[in-house]
Design a protein around this motif. Structure first.
Motif, short mmCIF file in Angstrom:
data_model
loop_
_atom_site.label_atom_id
_atom_site.label_comp_id
_atom_site.label_asym_id
_atom_site.label_seq_id
_atom_site.Cartn_x
_atom_site.Cartn_y
_atom_site.Cartn_z
N GLY A 1 53.54 10.84 -0.96
CA GLY A 1 54.93 10.87 -0.54
C GLY A 1 55.88 10.90 -1.73
O GLY A 1 55.48 11.13 -2.87
N ASN B 1 56.56 14.54 3.07
CA ASN B 1 56.90 13.38 3.87
C ASN B 1 55.63 12.62 4.23
O ASN B 1 54.74 13.17 4.88
CB ASN B 1 57.64 13.83 5.14
CG ASN B 1 58.21 12.66 5.93
OD1 ASN B 1 57.59 11.61 6.05
ND2 ASN B 1 59.40 12.86 6.47
N ALA B 2 55.53 11.39 3.80
CA ALA B 2 54.29 10.62 3.98
C ALA B 2 53.97 10.36 5.44
O ALA B 2 52.83 9.98 5.76
CB ALA B 2 54.40 9.30 3.22
#
Length: 236
Positions: A74, A65-66
């Motif tokens: 991501g 998850n960025a």
């Protein structure tokens, strides 16, 4: 403005800098930039050391998850692009090319996750070197010397960005002049440009005037020519 942007790495390049710029240029923003460094053209004297360092750096990259701290890359933007990225990786492997990375990842966060992929020992005619992937997939092409690398860099219908990693002022100056691209970087990744300078390419990477910078006025302007007769036109 499609791109198949070359990053040339010469024998005299700073190896650590070349690896860091290639890593960020190819896989930053999950490779989903038209300016991504998707073709890494490396001269033979530094080729093996560069590939070894780059693959080690790729293996250390954290995918997730960025928005989470410590994540380097991501997810792919959607399922159709995800499938397309994997197809390019599978196609390169099926053609006999060695692929480092490219595996599908099942993570806790929702999204379409894959490891960045590097296709090794490719030929300029390979599909992976002719078509824009627009994902975390890059290829490596071995060059004999600078002149060969320049030829390979220009061997594309796209001419958006081009970069070179070198400590030679002569090579950097010559590349800036002869690279057939709208934007040229020296010792920098091809991806990431300032908003105050003109943005655009050549060939299949261009349409009309440049956007951004002062030339944006022309880009966003529709020119109209109007004729108005001040009186009876037969008396003029």
């Amino acid at each position: 403005m499609g791109g198949k942007n070359p990053l040339v790495v010469l024998d005299d390049a700073d190896l650590d800098l070349a690896v860091s710029q290639a890593l960020g240029g190819a896989f930053g923003s999950t490779g989903q930039r038209c300016t991504a460094s998707s073709r890494l053209i490396v001269t033979q004297g530094i080729h093996d050391a560069f590939v070894e360092r780059l693959t080690a750096a790729m293996a250390a990259w954290k995918v997730g998850n960025a928005l989470h701290e410590g994540v380097d890359m991501g997810p792919v933007v959607n399922n159709s692009e995800f499938i397309q990225d994997l197809q390019y990786v599978a196609g390169a492997a099926a053609s006999g090319r060695e692929v480092f990375g490219g595996e599908v990842l099942e993570l806790e966060s929702d999204g379409f996750y894959m490891r960045p992929a590097l296709v090794l020992d490719t030929d300029p005619s390979d599909r992976i070197n002719r078509e824009e992937v627009f994902g975390p997939v890059a290829s490596v092409i071995r060059a004999e010397d600078y002149m060969h690398a320049l030829h390979l860099a220009n061997d594309t219908p796209f001419g958006l960005t081009a970069g070179i990693m070198t400590t030679s002022l002569a090579a950097a100056t010559d590349f800036r002049r002869r690279a057939r691209a709208g934007m040229v970087m020296v010792n920098l990744a091809t991806a990431g440009v300032d908003f105050h300078v003109p943005f655009g390419g050549r060939g299949a990477s261009s349409f009309g005037p440049r956007e951004q910078g002062e030339q944006a006025r022309e880009f966003f302007t529709h020119t109209k020519t109007a004729y108005v007769a001040a009186g009876d036109p037969t008396q003029i």
